[in-house]
Motif scaffolding. Structure first.
Motif, mmCIF file in Angstrom:
data_model
loop_
_atom_site.group_PDB
_atom_site.id
_atom_site.type_symbol
_atom_site.label_atom_id
_atom_site.label_comp_id
_atom_site.label_asym_id
_atom_site.label_seq_id
_atom_site.Cartn_x
_atom_site.Cartn_y
_atom_site.Cartn_z
ATOM 1 N N ALA A 26 0.536 -1.569 -0.468
ATOM 2 C CA ALA A 26 -0.169 0.258 -0.104
ATOM 3 C C ALA A 26 0.635 1.523 0.261
ATOM 4 O O ALA A 26 0.051 1.966 -0.441
ATOM 5 C CB ALA A 26 -1.008 0.157 1.048
ATOM 6 N N SER A 27 1.914 1.522 0.633
ATOM 7 C CA SER A 27 2.779 2.252 0.723
ATOM 8 C C SER A 27 3.393 3.286 -1.072
ATOM 9 O O SER A 27 3.170 3.732 -0.584
ATOM 10 C CB SER A 27 4.024 2.082 1.624
ATOM 11 N N ASP A 73 -8.220 0.088 -6.291
ATOM 12 C CA ASP A 73 -7.689 0.971 -4.994
ATOM 13 C C ASP A 73 -7.817 -0.013 -4.044
ATOM 14 O O ASP A 73 -6.811 -0.316 -3.009
ATOM 15 C CB ASP A 73 -7.710 2.284 -5.224
ATOM 16 N N ALA A 74 -9.031 -0.502 -3.839
ATOM 17 C CA ALA A 74 -9.237 -0.730 -2.765
ATOM 18 C C ALA A 74 -7.998 -2.145 -2.508
ATOM 19 O O ALA A 74 -8.109 -2.165 -1.221
ATOM 20 C CB ALA A 74 -10.614 -1.963 -2.927
ATOM 21 N N ASP A 75 -7.127 -2.497 -2.889
ATOM 22 C CA ASP A 75 -6.776 -4.208 -2.778
ATOM 23 C C ASP A 75 -5.214 -3.904 -4.055
ATOM 24 O O ASP A 75 -4.576 -4.704 -4.071
ATOM 25 C CB ASP A 75 -7.007 -4.646 -4.783
ATOM 26 N N ASN A 76 -5.022 -2.556 -4.318
ATOM 27 C CA ASN A 76 -3.718 -2.174 -4.247
ATOM 28 C C ASN A 76 -2.888 -3.112 -5.503
ATOM 29 O O ASN A 76 -2.180 -3.333 -5.364
ATOM 30 C CB ASN A 76 -2.287 -2.901 -3.141
ATOM 31 N N THR A 77 -3.586 -3.362 -6.537
ATOM 32 C CA THR A 77 -3.628 -3.886 -7.584
ATOM 33 C C THR A 77 -3.648 -2.974 -8.821
ATOM 34 O O THR A 77 -4.586 -2.492 -8.988
ATOM 35 C CB THR A 77 -4.290 -5.040 -7.592
ATOM 36 N N SER A 99 9.879 3.187 -6.744
ATOM 37 C CA SER A 99 10.531 2.670 -5.245
ATOM 38 C C SER A 99 10.684 1.446 -4.937
ATOM 39 O O SER A 99 10.884 1.129 -3.297
ATOM 40 C CB SER A 99 9.420 3.327 -4.470
ATOM 41 N N ALA A 100 9.923 0.552 -5.989
ATOM 42 C CA ALA A 100 10.306 -0.649 -5.642
ATOM 43 C C ALA A 100 11.018 -2.159 -6.032
ATOM 44 O O ALA A 100 11.425 -2.398 -5.990
ATOM 45 C CB ALA A 100 8.557 -1.765 -5.215
#
Length: 112
Positions: A26-27, A73-77, A99-100
């Protein structure tokens, strides 16, 4: 440590469809642009599409009109819906966020 996890690849005939998924922490999902890239055997990794946290989309010309990137957005997908697949779409598909880094990839094979 891999933070982006892709899924949804597989074997499909030309003209078929696949829907790839990439789950991010999520971050990262809230603040970073998420992108899809692909790499075919013997080829450089190439950009496919990206989507900003605000939902703005950019799609590469070779797949424009066939591939659609979206986010839940609700699933970070983030998703990559691929329609009318062609033989030349065969590649390993990677999710990316600055960032990842890179996910581990998911294989898409288009074949008769």
């Amino acid at each position: 440590q891999v933070q982006l996890v892709e899924s949804g690849g597989g074997l499909v005939q030309p003209g078929g469809s696949l829907n790839l998924s990439c789950v991010a922490p999520a971050s990262i999902f809230r603040v970073d642009t998420l992108a899809w890239y692909r790499q075919a055997p013997g080829q450089h990794r190439e950009f496919v599409a990206n989507i900003t946290p605000g939902g703005h989309v950019f799609t590469a010309n070779p797949v424009k009109g066939r591939f659609t990137i979206s986010r839940a957005d609700a699933d970070n997908t983030v998703f990559l819906l691929m329609n009318n697949l062609k033989l030349e779409d065969t590649a390993m598909y990677y999710c990316y966020a600055s960032s990842a880094g890179w996910g581990q990839g998911t294989q898409v094979t288009v074949s008769f």
